[in-house]
Write a protein that holds these residues in place. Structure first.
Motif, mmCIF file in Angstrom:
data_model
loop_
_atom_site.group_PDB
_atom_site.id
_atom_site.type_symbol
_atom_site.label_atom_id
_atom_site.label_comp_id
_atom_site.label_asym_id
_atom_site.label_seq_id
_atom_site.Cartn_x
_atom_site.Cartn_y
_atom_site.Cartn_z
ATOM 1 N N GLY A 1 -42.571 -14.912 21.426
ATOM 2 C CA GLY A 1 -42.448 -13.942 20.347
ATOM 3 C C GLY A 1 -43.638 -13.885 19.413
ATOM 4 N N LEU A 2 -44.736 -14.539 19.768
ATOM 5 C CA LEU A 2 -45.916 -14.556 18.908
ATOM 6 C C LEU A 2 -46.743 -13.280 19.070
ATOM 7 N N PHE A 3 -47.386 -12.879 17.975
ATOM 8 C CA PHE A 3 -48.346 -11.776 17.984
ATOM 9 C C PHE A 3 -49.651 -12.281 17.398
ATOM 10 N N LEU A 4 -50.769 -11.815 17.946
ATOM 11 C CA LEU A 4 -52.076 -12.183 17.430
ATOM 12 C C LEU A 4 -52.485 -11.180 16.361
ATOM 13 N N ILE A 5 -52.817 -11.682 15.162
ATOM 14 C CA ILE A 5 -53.192 -10.821 14.037
ATOM 15 C C ILE A 5 -54.710 -10.756 13.874
ATOM 16 N N ALA A 6 -55.412 -11.860 14.106
ATOM 17 C CA ALA A 6 -56.866 -11.868 13.919
ATOM 18 C C ALA A 6 -57.469 -13.098 14.583
ATOM 19 N N HIS B 1 -58.519 -18.890 0.014
ATOM 20 C CA HIS B 1 -59.844 -18.758 0.599
ATOM 21 C C HIS B 1 -60.089 -17.302 0.988
ATOM 22 N N ALA B 2 -61.342 -16.882 0.926
ATOM 23 C CA ALA B 2 -61.676 -15.483 1.210
ATOM 24 C C ALA B 2 -61.195 -15.049 2.589
ATOM 25 N N MET B 3 -61.345 -15.910 3.607
ATOM 26 C CA MET B 3 -60.903 -15.522 4.950
ATOM 27 C C MET B 3 -59.384 -15.448 5.025
ATOM 28 N N THR B 4 -58.702 -16.319 4.294
ATOM 29 C CA THR B 4 -57.241 -16.224 4.231
ATOM 30 C C THR B 4 -56.830 -14.869 3.688
ATOM 31 N N LYS B 5 -57.519 -14.410 2.647
ATOM 32 C CA LYS B 5 -57.220 -13.095 2.076
ATOM 33 C C LYS B 5 -57.522 -11.983 3.074
ATOM 34 N N ASN B 6 -58.641 -12.121 3.805
ATOM 35 C CA ASN B 6 -58.990 -11.114 4.805
ATOM 36 C C ASN B 6 -57.887 -10.970 5.845
ATOM 37 N N VAL B 7 -57.389 -12.104 6.330
ATOM 38 C CA VAL B 7 -56.361 -12.067 7.364
ATOM 39 C C VAL B 7 -55.029 -11.574 6.782
ATOM 40 N N LEU B 8 -54.727 -11.965 5.548
ATOM 41 C CA LEU B 8 -53.519 -11.459 4.891
ATOM 42 C C LEU B 8 -53.552 -9.946 4.775
ATOM 43 N N ASN B 9 -54.708 -9.398 4.463
ATOM 44 C CA ASN B 9 -54.829 -7.941 4.383
ATOM 45 C C ASN B 9 -54.533 -7.299 5.731
ATOM 46 N N GLN B 10 -55.010 -7.926 6.799
ATOM 47 C CA GLN B 10 -54.746 -7.398 8.134
ATOM 48 C C GLN B 10 -53.261 -7.493 8.474
ATOM 49 N N LEU B 11 -52.633 -8.599 8.091
ATOM 50 C CA LEU B 11 -51.202 -8.760 8.331
ATOM 51 C C LEU B 11 -50.407 -7.701 7.573
ATOM 52 N N GLN B 12 -50.776 -7.475 6.327
ATOM 53 C CA GLN B 12 -50.070 -6.492 5.514
ATOM 54 C C GLN B 12 -50.172 -5.091 6.134
ATOM 55 N N LYS B 13 -51.353 -4.758 6.636
ATOM 56 C CA LYS B 13 -51.520 -3.454 7.291
ATOM 57 C C LYS B 13 -50.606 -3.336 8.507
ATOM 58 N N ARG B 14 -50.515 -4.415 9.277
ATOM 59 C CA ARG B 14 -49.673 -4.382 10.476
ATOM 60 C C ARG B 14 -48.205 -4.229 10.111
#
Length: 244
Positions: free
Chosen positions: A140-145, A200-213
């Motif tokens: 059930g996993l999805f790849l986000i980034a 961390h900046a990269m954590t925020k970057n990935v969170l933004n991608q997750l939110q979009k998804r």
């Protein structure tokens, strides 16, 4: 390709080859606003001390040998192969399984499933699964980034950020979070919460991608895959096509 902001960190360390790593972003969508699970790292650890992070860590040599309840979906395996360097199918399995192991070790929340006839005692950190009559379940996993740490950092990782729904949690281990643990606090927070302001900046970057998804409806493997990597002296973002 677009340029991405990265956090200010010491960049004078000798070159190190990035280590394969996996992170699991558990999402609770039972309420009106999705919440994501983050943990606060101990203040004395070398990498991102005191920061709120997702549970995760390096791939272990046992991760490819542990029996699993169900195989990776074809879409997930295909997405894990994207970006450079390429990822072999066996390594893709290890990455997905590592994300589940690290989440269980660091948070006490274990994604698994009961499998008829599976009673073998699993070694080391996997014993929590067999003790509960489970096998890890990456289906059930999805790849986000995917993100590769820039050169010159004290530690470098080639990290795959997975997500799974909180409903996939099949077992909980008590006492994992405490003052002397790697994660000293564990919270479910809404995206945009103040807990994430100092992330961390990269954590925020990935969170933004997750939110979009999450705003586009059910998660799918055919969504574009963000790949953060160092190119021509700058952190860049490539959006790679997803696959079903």
């Amino acid at each position: 390709m677009s340029e991405v902001q990265v956090g200010k960190e010491a960049d004078h360390h000798p070159y190190k080859r990035p280590r394969d790593a996996a992170t699991l972003m558990l999402v609770d969508r039972s309420g009106p606003v999705p919440k994501v699970l983050v943990g606060k790292r101990h203040a004395n650890v070398v990498f991102m001390p005191g920061k709120f992070v997702f549970p995760g860590g390096s791939v272990d040599k046992t991760d490819n040998r542990i029996p699993i309840a169900a195989p990776l979906s074809a879409g997930l395996e295909a997405n894990l192969a994207k970006g450079s360097p390429k990822t072999a199918p066996s390594r893709a399995r290890s990455l997905a399984v590592a994300a589940i192991r690290e989440a269980c070790e660091e948070t006490g929340l274990c994604l698994g499933r009961k499998v008829e006839g599976s009673s073998k005692k699993l070694p080391g950190p996997w014993s929590a699964f067999s003790d509960a009559g489970l096998l890890p379940d990456p289906s059930g996993l999805f790849l986000i980034a995917r993100a590769i740490t820039p050169p010159g950092r004290i530690k470098r990782f080639d990290t795959r950020f997975f997500t799974a729904d909180a409903s996939a949690i099949a077992h909980r281990i008590e006492g994992v979070i405490h003052a002397d643990a790697e994660l000293v606090e564990l919270v479910w927070v809404e995206l945009g919460s103040e807990h994430l302001a100092d992330a961390h900046a990269m954590t925020k970057n990935v969170l933004n991608q997750l939110q979009k998804r999450l705003t586009t409806g059910p998660l799918r493997h055919d969504a574009p895959l963000p790949f953060f990597h160092w190119y021509s002296g700058k952190m860049q973002l490539d959006m790679l096509p997803g696959e079903d």
